[in-house]
Design a protein around this motif. Structure first.
Motif, PDB file in Angstrom:
ATOM      1  N   ALA A  41     -33.736 -54.058  68.056  1.00  0.00           N
ATOM      2  CA  ALA A  41     -32.287 -53.851  68.125  1.00  0.00           C
ATOM      3  C   ALA A  41     -31.522 -54.816  67.217  1.00  0.00           C
ATOM      4  N   GLN A  42     -32.127 -55.952  66.885  1.00  0.00           N
ATOM      5  CA  GLN A  42     -31.468 -56.943  66.035  1.00  0.00           C
ATOM      6  C   GLN A  42     -31.662 -56.680  64.549  1.00  0.00           C
ATOM      7  N   LEU A  43     -32.558 -55.760  64.206  1.00  0.00           N
ATOM      8  CA  LEU A  43     -32.791 -55.447  62.792  1.00  0.00           C
ATOM      9  C   LEU A  43     -31.630 -54.644  62.220  1.00  0.00           C
ATOM     10  N   PRO A  44     -31.390 -54.764  60.910  1.00  0.00           N
ATOM     11  CA  PRO A  44     -30.349 -53.953  60.279  1.00  0.00           C
ATOM     12  C   PRO A  44     -30.712 -52.468  60.346  1.00  0.00           C
ATOM     13  N   PRO A  45     -29.734 -51.581  60.214  1.00  0.00           N
ATOM     14  CA  PRO A  45     -29.970 -50.130  60.338  1.00  0.00           C
ATOM     15  C   PRO A  45     -31.044 -49.569  59.402  1.00  0.00           C
ATOM     16  N   GLU A  46     -31.263 -50.156  58.240  1.00  0.00           N
ATOM     17  CA  GLU A  46     -32.244 -49.590  57.309  1.00  0.00           C
ATOM     18  C   GLU A  46     -33.675 -49.646  57.843  1.00  0.00           C
ATOM     19  N   PHE A  47     -33.914 -50.386  58.922  1.00  0.00           N
ATOM     20  CA  PHE A  47     -35.246 -50.437  59.510  1.00  0.00           C
ATOM     21  C   PHE A  47     -35.407 -49.459  60.664  1.00  0.00           C
ATOM     22  N   ASN A  48     -34.370 -48.692  60.942  1.00  0.00           N
ATOM     23  CA  ASN A  48     -34.443 -47.652  61.963  1.00  0.00           C
ATOM     24  C   ASN A  48     -34.860 -46.364  61.260  1.00  0.00           C
TER      25      ASN A  48
END
Length: 89
Positions: A41-48
């Motif tokens: 959840a703490q990762l930036p959106p590009e890792f979703n």
């Protein structure tokens, strides 16, 4: 992009450590000189994966491999170990 961000991005995509994790499950960022534990959840959106196509990232990597270099916005005094790691790669 800072050396820290560059290393995080490279090692996260190379290891794919975030692929099968629950959003709140902590994990250690791989390949860094420091131990940093975060959650998906703490990762930036590009890792979703639902928001970012891996093939787009692969095109970025391919383009970067043909470049003569890269511009990094960094304060070497603040991230000396990260700078050393980026220079190795």
């Amino acid at each position: 992009m800072s050396c820290f961000k560059q290393l995080c991005t490279h090692h996260l995509y190379a290891s794919k450590v975030f692929n099968d994790l629950h959003e709140s499950e902590p994990f250690v960022l791989p390949g860094l000189p420091d131990r940093i534990e975060i959650t998906l959840a703490q990762l930036p959106p590009e890792f979703n994966p639902s928001r970012f196509a891996m093939r787009d990232h692969e095109r970025v990597i391919e383009t970067e491999s043909r470049a003569y270099g890269m511009v990094i916005n960094s304060f070497e005094e603040l991230e000396q170990e990260h700078v050393k790691e980026v220079k190795k790669g």
